[in-house]
Design a protein around this motif. Structure first.
Motif, PDB file in Angstrom:
ATOM      1  N   LYS A   1     120.696  73.626  55.778  1.00 41.51           N
ATOM      2  CA  LYS A   1     120.295  72.927  57.305  1.00 41.51           C
ATOM      3  C   LYS A   1     118.842  72.604  57.415  1.00 41.51           C
ATOM      4  O   LYS A   1     118.410  71.395  57.682  1.00 41.51           O
ATOM      5  CB  LYS A   1     120.836  73.632  58.186  1.00 41.51           C
ATOM      6  CG  LYS A   1     120.701  72.859  59.474  1.00 41.51           C
ATOM      7  CD  LYS A   1     121.424  73.811  60.546  1.00 41.51           C
ATOM      8  CE  LYS A   1     121.364  72.992  61.909  1.00 41.51           C
ATOM      9  NZ  LYS A   1     120.078  73.689  62.654  1.00 41.51           N
ATOM     10  N   ASP A   2     118.017  73.793  57.296  1.00 39.33           N
ATOM     11  CA  ASP A   2     116.554  73.544  57.295  1.00 39.33           C
ATOM     12  C   ASP A   2     115.738  72.710  56.147  1.00 39.33           C
ATOM     13  O   ASP A   2     114.967  71.985  56.735  1.00 39.33           O
ATOM     14  CB  ASP A   2     115.725  75.149  57.353  1.00 39.33           C
ATOM     15  CG  ASP A   2     116.409  75.959  58.421  1.00 39.33           C
ATOM     16  OD1 ASP A   2     117.065  75.434  59.329  1.00 39.33           O
ATOM     17  OD2 ASP A   2     116.132  76.933  58.526  1.00 39.33           O
TER      18      ASP A   2
ATOM     19  N   THR B   1     108.965  59.994  49.494  1.00 44.25           N
ATOM     20  CA  THR B   1     110.019  60.572  50.160  1.00 44.25           C
ATOM     21  C   THR B   1     110.149  62.004  49.465  1.00 44.25           C
ATOM     22  O   THR B   1     109.959  61.810  48.216  1.00 44.25           O
ATOM     23  CB  THR B   1     111.337  59.902  50.109  1.00 44.25           C
ATOM     24  OG1 THR B   1     111.001  58.478  50.801  1.00 44.25           O
ATOM     25  CG2 THR B   1     112.573  60.770  50.777  1.00 44.25           C
ATOM     26  N   THR B   2     110.311  63.132  49.938  1.00 47.64           N
ATOM     27  CA  THR B   2     110.379  64.393  49.432  1.00 47.64           C
ATOM     28  C   THR B   2     111.691  64.603  49.039  1.00 47.64           C
ATOM     29  O   THR B   2     112.841  64.425  49.873  1.00 47.64           O
ATOM     30  CB  THR B   2     110.007  65.435  50.249  1.00 47.64           C
ATOM     31  OG1 THR B   2     108.602  65.310  50.904  1.00 47.64           O
ATOM     32  CG2 THR B   2     109.877  66.845  49.556  1.00 47.64           C
ATOM     33  N   SER B   3     112.113  65.027  47.729  1.00 48.96           N
ATOM     34  CA  SER B   3     113.619  65.232  47.177  1.00 48.96           C
ATOM     35  C   SER B   3     114.016  66.390  48.222  1.00 48.96           C
ATOM     36  O   SER B   3     113.179  67.428  48.467  1.00 48.96           O
ATOM     37  CB  SER B   3     113.587  65.587  45.783  1.00 48.96           C
ATOM     38  OG  SER B   3     112.923  66.451  45.401  1.00 48.96           O
ATOM     39  N   LEU B   4     115.352  66.636  48.023  1.00 50.06           N
ATOM     40  CA  LEU B   4     115.926  67.845  48.498  1.00 50.06           C
ATOM     41  C   LEU B   4     115.557  68.908  47.819  1.00 50.06           C
ATOM     42  O   LEU B   4     115.206  69.851  48.714  1.00 50.06           O
ATOM     43  CB  LEU B   4     117.583  67.525  48.496  1.00 50.06           C
ATOM     44  CG  LEU B   4     118.262  68.576  49.373  1.00 50.06           C
ATOM     45  CD1 LEU B   4     118.133  68.747  50.872  1.00 50.06           C
ATOM     46  CD2 LEU B   4     119.843  68.187  49.084  1.00 50.06           C
ATOM     47  N   PRO B   5     115.748  69.228  46.717  1.00 54.89           N
ATOM     48  CA  PRO B   5     115.066  70.285  45.960  1.00 54.89           C
ATOM     49  C   PRO B   5     113.623  70.897  46.401  1.00 54.89           C
ATOM     50  O   PRO B   5     113.140  71.803  46.706  1.00 54.89           O
ATOM     51  CB  PRO B   5     114.968  70.162  44.703  1.00 54.89           C
ATOM     52  CG  PRO B   5     116.289  68.927  44.476  1.00 54.89           C
ATOM     53  CD  PRO B   5     115.970  68.324  45.604  1.00 54.89           C
ATOM     54  N   GLU B   6     112.772  69.593  46.870  1.00 57.69           N
ATOM     55  CA  GLU B   6     111.491  69.965  47.155  1.00 57.69           C
ATOM     56  C   GLU B   6     111.503  70.593  48.481  1.00 57.69           C
ATOM     57  O   GLU B   6     110.685  71.423  48.979  1.00 57.69           O
ATOM     58  CB  GLU B   6     110.555  68.730  47.081  1.00 57.69           C
ATOM     59  CG  GLU B   6     110.347  68.237  45.650  1.00 57.69           C
ATOM     60  CD  GLU B   6     109.419  67.096  45.638  1.00 57.69           C
ATOM     61  OE1 GLU B   6     108.624  66.859  44.764  1.00 57.69           O
ATOM     62  OE2 GLU B   6     109.725  66.160  46.404  1.00 57.69           O
ATOM     63  N   ARG B   7     112.394  70.036  49.409  1.00 58.33           N
ATOM     64  CA  ARG B   7     112.422  70.561  50.814  1.00 58.33           C
ATOM     65  C   ARG B   7     112.932  71.704  50.939  1.00 58.33           C
ATOM     66  O   ARG B   7     112.341  72.468  51.756  1.00 58.33           O
ATOM     67  CB  ARG B   7     113.245  69.505  51.695  1.00 58.33           C
ATOM     68  CG  ARG B   7     112.304  68.126  51.935  1.00 58.33           C
ATOM     69  CD  ARG B   7     112.911  67.323  53.010  1.00 58.33           C
ATOM     70  NE  ARG B   7     114.490  66.935  52.747  1.00 58.33           N
ATOM     71  CZ  ARG B   7     115.129  65.964  52.091  1.00 58.33           C
ATOM     72  NH1 ARG B   7     114.478  65.061  51.500  1.00 58.33           N
ATOM     73  NH2 ARG B   7     116.435  66.025  52.174  1.00 58.33           N
ATOM     74  N   ILE B   8     114.166  72.223  50.153  1.00 64.12           N
ATOM     75  CA  ILE B   8     114.618  73.448  50.215  1.00 64.12           C
ATOM     76  C   ILE B   8     113.641  74.375  49.434  1.00 64.12           C
ATOM     77  O   ILE B   8     113.601  75.713  50.031  1.00 64.12           O
ATOM     78  CB  ILE B   8     115.800  73.437  49.377  1.00 64.12           C
ATOM     79  CG1 ILE B   8     117.008  72.655  50.075  1.00 64.12           C
ATOM     80  CG2 ILE B   8     116.251  74.841  49.136  1.00 64.12           C
ATOM     81  CD1 ILE B   8     118.205  72.568  49.410  1.00 64.12           C
ATOM     82  N   GLY B   9     112.945  73.900  48.534  1.00 64.19           N
ATOM     83  CA  GLY B   9     111.765  74.848  47.651  1.00 64.19           C
ATOM     84  C   GLY B   9     110.904  75.117  48.897  1.00 64.19           C
ATOM     85  O   GLY B   9     110.354  76.418  49.200  1.00 64.19           O
TER      86      GLY B   9
ATOM     87  N   GLU C   1     110.928  77.031  44.125  1.00 66.89           N
ATOM     88  CA  GLU C   1     109.983  76.952  45.153  1.00 66.89           C
ATOM     89  C   GLU C   1     109.238  75.391  45.004  1.00 66.89           C
ATOM     90  O   GLU C   1     108.926  74.864  46.141  1.00 66.89           O
ATOM     91  CB  GLU C   1     108.820  77.794  45.533  1.00 66.89           C
ATOM     92  CG  GLU C   1     109.488  79.168  46.049  1.00 66.89           C
ATOM     93  CD  GLU C   1     108.444  80.206  46.600  1.00 66.89           C
ATOM     94  OE1 GLU C   1     107.246  79.967  46.334  1.00 66.89           O
ATOM     95  OE2 GLU C   1     108.634  81.023  47.195  1.00 66.89           O
ATOM     96  N   ARG C   2     108.952  75.132  44.023  1.00 65.30           N
ATOM     97  CA  ARG C   2     108.422  73.948  43.648  1.00 65.30           C
ATOM     98  C   ARG C   2     109.165  72.598  43.611  1.00 65.30           C
ATOM     99  O   ARG C   2     108.765  71.347  43.771  1.00 65.30           O
ATOM    100  CB  ARG C   2     107.476  73.779  42.433  1.00 65.30           C
ATOM    101  CG  ARG C   2     106.201  74.605  42.418  1.00 65.30           C
ATOM    102  CD  ARG C   2     105.190  74.516  41.420  1.00 65.30           C
ATOM    103  NE  ARG C   2     106.041  74.850  39.976  1.00 65.30           N
ATOM    104  CZ  ARG C   2     106.210  76.110  39.329  1.00 65.30           C
ATOM    105  NH1 ARG C   2     105.806  77.106  40.136  1.00 65.30           N
ATOM    106  NH2 ARG C   2     106.897  76.051  38.183  1.00 65.30           N
TER     107      ARG C   2
END
Length: 73
Positions: free
Chosen positions: A69-70, A2-10, A42-43
């Motif tokens: 949201k994105d 699972t990708t973390s929220l900070p990774e997805r936002i980045g 970003e990372r």
């Protein structure tokens, strides 16, 4: 994995920056942030405070809630 929220936002932030045709360095300069710190955002290595998140969103010319949201996707 699972990708973390900070990774997805980045990833969303990176995509938007690239769509604006800006390098990491140019964008970091645009928002008054050190490029190493911005690169870590970003990372997904840094969790942004709300004021930093808003600063990034403003630099990307997008509402902060849209980035969240994105990234929450």
């Amino acid at each position: 994995m699972t990708t973390s929220l900070p990774e997805r936002i980045g990833a969303v932030v990176r995509k938007r920056r690239e769509a604006l045709g800006l390098s990491q360095e140019a964008f970091a300069d645009r928002i008054g942030m050190h490029r190493n710190y911005y690169g870590a955002i970003e990372r997904g290595e840094k969790t942004m405070r709300l004021d930093t998140f808003e600063r990034v969103a403003m630099g990307l010319e997008i509402e902060a809630w849209r980035l969240l949201k994105d990234g929450a996707g």
